[in-house]
Structure formats: structure tokens, C-alpha cells
Scaffold this motif. Structure first.
Motif, mmCIF file in Angstrom:
data_model
loop_
_atom_site.group_PDB
_atom_site.id
_atom_site.type_symbol
_atom_site.label_atom_id
_atom_site.label_comp_id
_atom_site.label_asym_id
_atom_site.label_seq_id
_atom_site.Cartn_x
_atom_site.Cartn_y
_atom_site.Cartn_z
ATOM 1 N N PRO A 138 0.831 -1.203 0.000
ATOM 2 C CA PRO A 138 0.000 0.000 0.000
ATOM 3 C C PRO A 138 0.870 1.259 0.000
ATOM 4 N N GLY A 139 0.544 2.183 -0.879
ATOM 5 C CA GLY A 139 1.304 3.427 -0.972
ATOM 6 C C GLY A 139 2.484 3.370 -1.913
ATOM 7 N N GLU A 190 9.090 1.682 -1.684
ATOM 8 C CA GLU A 190 8.859 2.706 -2.703
ATOM 9 C C GLU A 190 8.196 2.121 -3.942
#
Length: 522
Positions: A138-139, A190
Motif C-alpha cells: 500500500p502506498g 517505494e
């Protein structure tokens, strides 16, 4: 970009379509993980992080396995069961059958546990399938996948592709069968722009469906038929890589079977068939225009012009044909991801092949000594042998059910002498007698003092004591005795290493050490 396109309906996964994405209902899911190698460890670690109830089974009982098991218990894996007795049937998880099995590549479909899973209708996934379903943390950015398979050249090609992507400024990593598990790559905080994914036939066998941006099959020849149960099954596993591809299916023009795989694939609308060839490329192909690598696929004016990607001189003093072909395949995948031609040329110029792949290790008295221990089957050995015209060939090992007649018949004019290694090279010797009767053949005789010699640090990975390194020293000594100036001594075994060595790397290291020892002699 138009022609030629690959058409067909898109298949959807048949098992647990709800299990997609990091936020899918993984918590409490009962999962068995078979195997505690790199991929198995990554799968168990990931599933524990997702909250699944995980039981791991592995036949090994070494100290390393026990250390890995303890680490997994610390991070929340429910149970790790070590020992062969735990691999005979599907393990229960909290007293019930697992809902999913995630398996390491080495587990054969006819192994007792996998047969039990099939009988009980428990779905089996590769760690690659699990990684595709998760996508990314997530992200983090979700990467596009560029996938590669083939009998030979996968690792070199995927590393070359990685170099092309990095040269173009992309955040990318080579992963999969090349060393870094795909699960480790997709868990990066990332995320990556692109993954260069090497996939073995074992991984593809247990993978339902991917959605790569582009995919490639480099070549197909007889290999691992014992694992798959036959050549048709092996080929079918390789062909799975093209399924659901979005932009480009890359095939080998010189191996029509790979083009047929593309024709048979169910892909996404607009996906194109892109060929690579060592000849002059037609439209929608990459190939060679004399000594120049060119692209006639990924440009609007492809019917009338081509883009230059590099020259044979960019490879350095040796530009083996199969390395050039694999580079064109990598370039096709890179161009499908809009990599600039200048980045492709930069990657070619800066790239060095992995150790044990047509690796020059010494040159003395106008004799070149080359290590290609990774040539573990006839197809790979032929590619290596075709790079040289005057060869003293060191070959032999565990044949894995392959035949040598075609190989020997095609390379016989290049052979000046053959030195056999391996515990039983009778099959290769018989093929040499039939198709290269004028080429002298000798076994690597081990002297009594060599046979009694204890293994040292250089022998790490040898299964049968000092026998492997001793045989390699004897083979190198015999090659040195018969080789003549301007010839090449090539160690390209055309067989697996496990009869005498722990891996092809250990075999290659033994060759390099033996040659170094020879060079030091007065």
C-alpha cells in the motif's frame, strides 16, 4: 502500432479471484508453503505479514534450515515442519486442510505432496502467482512486469534487460528465477517502475495468470522433461508466459515453435507479435543489418526505416551469436516499455556476462580457455561451441534424459579433441562415436594421489568429496596436453553438474581454479 496483432479472449483466474491486492482477505487464510529456499522463505514471510495462518514444510534438516525456521517463527509463521516425513502429504493448518498451497519451484507435480493436493483439490500457486496478486505494498507504485523464459539464456537476458531499463533512468530490478524473489521486489516500500522477471518452466507450471506489459520466449529445446513428464508438457508450461500479455509477445523468428506459442496465446486487445532474429528483420521485428542491431517494430515508419540500437563491436572482443540474439530479445522488451535506443546501446557497451557463461578465464601460448559451466544442456552447449571454430571440448555430467546425437552432428566440424568428465558420460561418448568418429575422445583420468586429495576451500559445493575437482584438474591437464596454438579449450558440459558438483557454479569454479593452477606451473 498496428501489425501484426495477437488476438483472443482474456482468461481470468479460476481460483479465489477475491485474493488480489494487499488489502484482500488474506488474514486468517490457511496456507501451506512447501520449500524453505529463497522463494519459500519470501512467501512464508509475506503471508505472515498479511495475517495468514502459515505452515511451512521442507525435507531439509540442516542448521541453515533450522535458522530460517526460527526466523519465520519470530515473524509470525504458525509452524515450520522440517524433515522428509512432513513432505509426503498435504499438511494440515490448525487441524484443517489448507485453502492454498504456495510452492517453491523444485517441487515436482508427481511428488507425493503435490499428488495429494491434486486429489484433494487444493489449489497450488507459485510464489510468482502470489506476487502478481499482491501487486505492491500500500502506498508504493505497482510495477509493470517484463517477463522472460526459455530453455537457455534467461539469466543473461534478464540482467541485460535490467541494464537497459536502468540506463533509461527507470527504477527497475531483475528478479524471479534470477536470484531475487519477485515477492521481495514487490514488497519494496517505494516500489518499482518495472520488473525484469525471469521465469522458469517450474514457476510457470504453478502460475495461473499474469498480466505482463511484454513477455518473451527465447528458445525451446528438450530439457527438464523428467520434471514435467514430457516435452509437450514442458513446452506448454513455457507458453503460459504469453497469456494475458498487454503490449508485446516477443518470439524467436529462428524457432517457429515460439511464434506458434504466440499465435495460440490468449492476450489482451492490441497486443502485438514482435520477432527477433539474427538475420535482416522484417516489419515488426528486431534483428541485424550486417553488423548493426536494428529495430523495425517500435517506430511509426517501420515499413521504410529502422532504428539503430547498437553494433556488434559494442559487445567487445567476443560477440557470441546467442548472446546477440538474447540482447535483441531484451531490447524488444525494453522498447515495448518505451526505452530510448541510446539507453539500449549504453547497456550493451557496459554489460558483462555473468560468470560461468562463455567466460574467458585465461589466454596463454595463443590458447584461449573458456568457462561455460552454465551450458547444462545440449542447446546451450551448441550455442557456446558455435562461438568458436577450433575447439578442445570438455564436456559431460548428468544428462537429465536428453539426447546428444543432434548436437554432436552439428558441431563435429569444430571439434579437435573431446575430454569427458562426469561419473557416466557413456551416452555422450556413444554420440561422439557415431557422429564425430575422427575426433579423439578421452576420459579425465584421476591419478591415485588426486583421488586421495582432501577438498579445500575452492571445493565448496562438491557433493562427492574431492572427486569433482580432481576430475576437473585431470580434464584441464589433458586439455593442455592436446591443445594447439590458436585453439580454444571450452568447458561447456551439455549436462547438469549434480553427479560431481553441488551446482554449475561449483563446477565452473573448479575449472577456473584448475586453469589458474595450470598457468602457475613453470
Amino acid at each position: 502500432m498496428g501489425d501484426p496483432a495477437v488476438t483472443g479472449p482474456v482468461r481470468t483466474p479460476s481460483v479465489r479471484p477475491d485474493l488480489r491486492g494487499w488489502d484482500a482477505p488474506w488474514a486468517g487464510l490457511r496456507v501451506a508453503v512447501t520449500g524453505l529456499g529463497l522463494s519459500g522463505f519470501a512467501a512464508a514471510d509475506t503471508l505472515a505479514e498479511l495475517g495468514a495462518k502459515v505452515v511451512v514444510v521442507d525435507a531439509g534438516t540442516s542448521q541453515e534450515r533450522h535458522r530460517d525456521a526460527e526466523t519465520l517463527r519470530i515473524v509470525g509463521v504458525h509452524e515450520v515442519r522440517l524433515g522428509a516425513e512432513h513432505t509426503e502429504s498435504v499438511p494440515d493448518v490448525d487441524g484443517e486442510a489448507p485453502e492454498i498451497i504456495v510452492t517453491s519451484p523444485g517441487w515436482r507435480p508427481d511428488s507425493p505432496l503435490m499428488c495429494d493436493a491434486a486429489a484433494r483439490d487444493v489449489p497450488v500457486w507459485s510464489e510468482v502467482e502470489l506476487a502478481w496478486r499482491l501487486g505492491a505494498r500500500p502506498g508504493a507504485r505497482r510495477p509493470d512486469w517484463l517477463t522472460i523464459t526459455g530453455t537457455n539464456g534467461k539469466s543473461t537476458t534478464v540482467r541485460m534487460l535490467e541494464a537497459m531499463l536502468l540506463a533509461d533512468g527507470r527504477r527497475a530490478i531483475a528478479c524471479g528465477n534470477v536470484g531475487v524473489p519477485v515477492l521481495d521486489a514487490i514488497r519494496d516500500p517505494e516500489g518499482y517502475d518495472l520488473l525484469a522477471v525471469e521465469l522458469s518452466s517450474f514457476q510457470l507450471h504453478y502460475t495461473e495468470l499474469l498480466d505482463p506489459l511484454a513477455s518473451a520466449v527465447l528458445n525451446i529445446t528438450r530439457d527438464h522433461v523428467d520434471w514435467h513428464g514430457g516435452m509437450d508438457a514442458y513446452t506448454a508450461a513455457k507458453a503460459r508466459i504469453f497469456e494475458n500479455t498487454r503490449a508485446a509477445c516477443v518470439y524467436n523468428v529462428d524457432e517457429p515453435i515460439t511464434e506458434q506459442m504466440v499465435a495460440d496465446a490468449d492476450v489482451q486487445e492490441g497486443c502485438r507479435a514482435i520477432g527477433f532474429t539474427l538475420g535482416m528483420p522484417s516489419v515488426s521485428m528486431l534483428g541485424l543489418a550486417e553488423d548493426v542491431l536494428v529495430d523495425r517494430a517500435f517506430l511509426a515508419e517501420r515499413r521504410s526505416r529502422a532504428l539503430e540500437l547498437g553494433e556488434l563491436a559494442d559487445f567487445g572482443p567476443i560477440a557470441p551469436r546467442h548472446v546477440v540474439a538474447n540482447t535483441l530479445a531484451a531490447a524488444a522488451l525494453a522498447r515495448a516499455a518505451d526505452v530510448d535506443p541510446s539507453a539500449i546501446r549504453e547497456a550493451i557497451r557496459g554489460f558483462s556476462a555473468a560468470d560461468h557463461t562463455i567466460q574467458p578465464v585465461a589466454k596463454s601460448d595463443d590458447v584461449l580457455w573458456v568457462n561455460d559451466s552454465k551450458a547444462t544442456n545440449p542447446h546451450a552447449a551448441e550455442a557456446s561451441l558455435r562461438s568458436f571454430s577450433d575447439v578442445v571440448w570438455i564436456a559431460g555430467g548428468l544428462p537429465k534424459g536428453v539426447e546428444y546425437d543432434d548436437l554432436v552432428a552439428r558441431v563435429a566440424p569444430r571439434l579437435r579433441h573431446v575430454v569427458l568428465i562426469g561419473t557416466d558420460s557413456s551416452q555422450l561418448r556413444a554420440s561422439l562415436a557415431r557422429h564425430a568418429p575422427d575426433v579423439p575422445v578421452v576420459g579425465a583420468a584421476v591419478r591415485e594421489d588426486e583421488a586421495l586429495r582432501q577438498p579445500d576451500a575452492a571445493d565448496t559445493g562438491v557433493l562427492n568429496g574431492p572427486d569433482g575437482p580432481a576430475a576437473m584438474r585431470a580434464a584441464v591437464a589433458e586439455a593442455a596436453r592436446v591443445v594447439r596454438p590458436h585453439q580454444t579449450v571450452l568447458m561447456a558440459p551439455a549436462a547438469a553438474s549434480m553427479d560431481q558438483f553441488g551446482s554449475y557454479r561449483a563446477r565452473g569454479e573448479a575449472f577456473v581454479a584448475a586453469v589458474a593452477e595450470l598457468m602457475e606451473q613453470p
